[in-house]
Structures are given as structure tokens and as C-alpha cells.
Design an enzyme around this catalytic site. Structure first.
Site, short mmCIF file in Angstrom:
data_model
loop_
_atom_site.label_atom_id
_atom_site.label_comp_id
_atom_site.label_asym_id
_atom_site.label_seq_id
_atom_site.Cartn_x
_atom_site.Cartn_y
_atom_site.Cartn_z
N LYS A 145 -14.86 21.10 -10.58
CA LYS A 145 -14.32 20.21 -9.49
C LYS A 145 -13.08 21.28 -9.10
O LYS A 145 -12.88 21.35 -7.93
CB LYS A 145 -13.69 18.87 -10.03
CG LYS A 145 -12.66 18.39 -8.85
CD LYS A 145 -12.10 17.01 -9.64
CE LYS A 145 -11.11 17.15 -10.60
NZ LYS A 145 -9.78 17.41 -9.86
N ASN A 146 -12.04 22.00 -9.96
CA ASN A 146 -11.00 22.44 -9.56
C ASN A 146 -11.04 23.78 -9.13
O ASN A 146 -10.40 24.41 -8.70
CB ASN A 146 -9.94 22.49 -11.13
CG ASN A 146 -9.69 21.28 -11.47
OD1 ASN A 146 -9.38 20.32 -10.67
ND2 ASN A 146 -9.30 21.13 -12.83
N CYS A 167 -3.72 11.55 -9.81
CA CYS A 167 -3.73 10.88 -10.97
C CYS A 167 -2.09 10.95 -11.00
O CYS A 167 -1.55 11.94 -10.64
CB CYS A 167 -4.41 11.54 -12.25
SG CYS A 167 -5.84 11.45 -12.28
N ARG A 186 4.84 16.30 -10.98
CA ARG A 186 4.13 17.59 -10.68
C ARG A 186 4.84 18.07 -9.36
O ARG A 186 3.86 18.09 -8.39
CB ARG A 186 2.77 17.23 -10.60
CG ARG A 186 2.26 16.74 -12.03
CD ARG A 186 0.62 16.91 -12.00
NE ARG A 186 -0.17 15.90 -11.34
CZ ARG A 186 -1.29 15.75 -11.31
NH1 ARG A 186 -2.16 16.81 -11.64
NH2 ARG A 186 -2.02 14.85 -10.68
N ASP A 193 -6.23 19.57 -19.60
CA ASP A 193 -7.28 18.56 -19.10
C ASP A 193 -8.26 18.24 -20.39
O ASP A 193 -8.79 17.29 -20.43
CB ASP A 193 -7.87 19.31 -18.12
CG ASP A 193 -7.37 19.02 -16.66
OD1 ASP A 193 -6.39 18.48 -16.72
OD2 ASP A 193 -7.92 19.53 -15.62
N ARG A 249 -13.79 11.08 -9.91
CA ARG A 249 -13.19 12.10 -9.47
C ARG A 249 -13.44 13.37 -9.96
O ARG A 249 -13.48 14.48 -9.39
CB ARG A 249 -11.62 11.87 -9.45
CG ARG A 249 -10.98 10.85 -8.83
CD ARG A 249 -9.45 10.78 -8.91
NE ARG A 249 -8.99 12.01 -8.57
CZ ARG A 249 -8.21 12.76 -9.70
NH1 ARG A 249 -7.89 12.04 -10.65
NH2 ARG A 249 -7.88 14.05 -9.20
#
Length: 417
Positions: free
Chosen positions: A22-23, A116, A121, A306, A398
Site C-alpha cells: 500500500k505504502n 488514521c 504528524r 507499523d 485500508r
């Protein structure tokens, strides 16, 4: 409202494939804005975040088509330069579109991103870096109004923290800038390397990706290309944790073991046997897990933040005391209150979590508060006595592609209702 129902106590075993990252897919999709012609991205995971990114591309005027896990983007005709709040709010990574739009069309208006809630951040690193490249940014009433009057220009940019998102935004903005851009203290995650590989295939001139200094020599234009997204290292780590907590035996396929070299030794500390191949990882877990040495989350190649939440349930039922230190996000222990409902003995003091292993945990009604916290509850549920019911699973969707189907294929008793 959908929920996951898990009957714990089932040993899982077998083989399981890892989805695309995903990232990595998200900045790659943003990067297609910079290209002429079609870009074809293979191994794109079917996730709500990916769907959100594709909706943004479609809104901007790109022609986006799906075929299985392949996404094709033709960005020849950009008709809109803003991104509506309804689209920006769906995911945190939407800020990565800023750098690409700044380079391609020279103006955009967008709100602060969603995703999230993991504590502060700030995107100040993104904004200050893009300003150094010549982008004028006004922050008004929660919106970013950005424009440039001429081509962005290369600059020497020192990041105060090796931010992945800021590094990606600088790369996207500077790849067609006038002159050379040098990023020092750049993020070195595999996703950065994957983005550079794609852009270089398109005609960019990027060197040093994955190292602390990245050099980008601006080019006039980029051409669309074909590229395959790297495997998701956090999903691989999650499945390894699922195998470990159930005393299972798994072969994780279509992954890159070198991307999680900081995770594997921690699993070995718990008593798991780990064997790595070129693109697979074998794990066999003991009947009772041992406690871990202090786990400290750090920028890559350190232990990934993560993976902290998926790993924590192993410490919950391990023999002895484990300590976690979260150095990346302030609010990355949101899963703790839910794990306590299941019988976990966890104390939090600032960024430190002390976990006293217990003999057993119990099924409960719990809520996913964020993406990785939701994965943590699934892993705990696999080991718990009785039934665990997880709500707010849209967080999990997600980042995990059909996680209940994948876990069921290796013996877990889990269903979505």
C-alpha cells in the site's frame, strides 16, 4: 456496519501470498500524474486507500482502469487542479499528490489530509521543502493554496527527520524541476526505492534512493511505463505474527525478506524458527512464546512502527516481560485499551509499553481504532479463548486485502458479517 468474528484457538498452517505494498502503490499512483502516455502498475492491492487514490486521479481528469490487481492510468488530460475535501479526507497519504501537481500543472488547492489519528504528524517538512523548490504555498482556513509562476528549481534540502512522505513529495516535485535537487537525511524505506525505480523507468534521473542522500537531476518530461509494486513488508510481518501467536507453521510467499530484516530477529527471540529464501519466509512457532528484548521503533532499517501493533499480542501471551518503545508516533498504542479488554496486562508510560505475559486471553467485543491497531486485534483474536468481535473494520480494509479470506485459507476461523 461490518464486523469480523474470530473463533480463537485454531492453529494456522500452510502457505500464503503477500499483496502489493500500500505504502508504495499510493505514491506510485500520484507519480503517474507526471507522465505522458499510459502507466501500467501491476500488483496493486485492492484496498480502500488505493480506491481513494484512484478516485482522486479520476477527479483530476486521468483515465483510470482496473483489471484484477493491475491499474492503468492515462494522465494526458488533467482537467482539475484542486482536490475536494471529501477525497483528501479519506487517507493520510493524499498529501503526496501535492508534489506531483506542483510539478505537472503548477497550482493546486487542497485541504489537510485525513487517515488514521496517530497523534501529530505535521506536514511542515513537506511544505518547507516544496517552498525551497519554488512553490508558493498559502495556508488559509485548513486549506493549502499552492501555485508557481515558473518551473520549479532544484535545491539542496536538509530534512530534520527522515520523513518518508516528505522525501516522496520532494522527489515528485523535483523530478522535472530546473537543475539538481539534493535531499540529505532522506528516508531510506523500500517504498522510496520503488518510487525511484518507477520514475527512472519513466525517464527520470534519480540516484541514491534508499540511502541518506538522494540526488535528482531534473528532466523536461516523463513517459508512462510498466511497473510492478513491491510486496508489502508490513502485511508479511502481520502474517508472520499470526503464525507465531497460534503456534503455527507458515510459508509466506511473494515477499522480500530483506525488507523486514529488523522484524525477523525479534520473532526468533520468541522461539520461532525462521528460514528465508529469495522471495519467501518460513516460520514455525513453539508451543509457548518467549518474551522479547526491548523493541524500539525506528526509521528504516530499524524496526518499523507499523509492525509494532501486530507484534504486541505476541508479547501479551509470551512467557515473561517485554518492553516496547515507540519513537515515531505519539499515539501508536491505541490498541492497548482494546487488548486489555481481552485480558492483556500492559502498562503505558509515555512512549514506553511494558507487557507482562499472561497464560491466556479471552475473546471480547473490541474496536479497531486505526489500521495497524486493527491488525493487532485480529492477531490477538486468533489466540484468544472464545469469540472476538471486531468493529470499525474499515480501518483494516485500508491496508489489508481480504484479510479474512487469506487467514481462513490457512486454518483461521474468521468471518465478516
Amino acid at each position: 456496519m461490518e464486523r469480523l468474528y474470530i473463533q480463537g484457538g485454531k492453529r494456522i498452517s500452510g502457505e500464503i501470498d503477500v499483496q502489493g505494498a500500500k505504502n508504495s502503490a499510493l505514491p506510485l499512483l500520484a507519480a503517474t500524474i507526471l507522465t505522458e502516455g499510459k502507466s501500467v502498475l501491476h500488483n496493486c492491492p485492492d484496498l480502500s486507500d488505493i480506491n481513494a487514490a484512484c478516485k482522486i486521479l479520476s477527479y483530476l481528469g486521468c483515465d483510470v482502469t482496473y483489471s484484477g490487481n493491475t491499474v492503468t492510468v492515462d494522465a494526458a488530460n488533467i482537467t482539475n487542479t484542486d482536490i475536494p475535501e471529501s477525497l483528501m479526507s479519506e487517507m493520510r497519504s493524499s498529501i503526496v499528490f501535492l508534489g506531483a501537481l506542483a510539478a505537472r500543472v503548477g497550482k493546486t488547492k487542497l485541504c489537510f489530509p485525513g487517515g488514521c489519528e496517530l497523534g501529530p504528524r505535521p506536514i511542515d517538512l513537506h511544505l518547507s521543502s516544496l517552498r525551497q523548490l519554488g512553490l508558493d504555498i498559502k495556508e488559509e482556513h485548513g486549506y493549502l493554496d499552492c501555485h508557481r509562476t515558473k518551473r520549479l528549481r532544484g535545491a539542496k534540502i536538509m530534512l530534520s527527520f527522515p520523513s518518508v512522505g516528505a522525501t516522496e513529495n520532494i522527489m515528485l516535485a523535483s523530478v522535472t524541476a530546473d537543475g539538481e535537487t539534493i535531499i540529505t537525511n532522506a528516508a531510506g524505506e523500500p517504498e522510496i526505492v520503488d518510487l525511484a525505480d518507477y520514475l527512472n523507468k519513466c525517464g527520470a534521473k534519480i540516484t541514491g534512493a534508499g540511502e541518506s542522500t538522494v540526488i535528482i537531476k531534473g528532466v523536461d518530461n516523463l513517459q508512462g511505463t510498466e511497473h510492478s509494486v513491491i510486496p508489502d513488508r508490513i502485511v508479511a510481518s502481520t502474517y508472520l505474527c499470526a503464525g507465531a501467536i497460534t503456534g503455527g507453521e507458515l510459508l509466506i510467499k511473494k515477499c522480500n525478506p530483506t525488507h523486514i530484516e529488523s522484524v525477523l530477529p525479534v520473532l526468533e527471540q520468541t522461539g520461532c524458527k525462521i528460514i528465508t529464501g529469495a522471495d519467501n519466509i518460513y516460520i514455525r512457532a513453539p508451543e509457548r512464546l518467549c518474551h522479547m528484548e526491548t523493541v524500539r521503533t525506528m526509521p528504516y532499517p530499524g524496526f518499523p512502527t507499523d509492525a509494532q501493533a501486530p507484534l504486541m499480542p505476541l508479547a501479551v501471551i509470551a512467557n515473561g516481560t517485554s518492553v516496547f518503545v515507540e519513537n515515531i508516533f505519539e499515539s501508536r498504542y491505541k490498541q492497548v485499551s482494546e487488548l486489555r479488554k481481552m485480558g492483556a496486562d500492559i502498562r503505558i508510560e509515555g512512549k514506553v509499553a511494558v507487557i507482562e505475559g499472561v497464560d491466556r486471553i479471552y475473546g471480547a467485543n473490541v474496536r479497531a481504532t486505526d489500521l495497524r491497531g486493527g491488525a493487532s486485534l485480529i492477531i490477538a483474536g486468533l489466540a484468544a479463548e472464545g469469540e472476538t468481535v471486531i468493529s470499525d473494520i474499515y480501518h483494516i480494509d485500508r491496508g489489508y486485502e481480504r484479510i479474512e479470506d487469506n487467514l481462513r485459507s490457512i486454518g483461521a476461523k474468521i468471518k465478516r458479517i
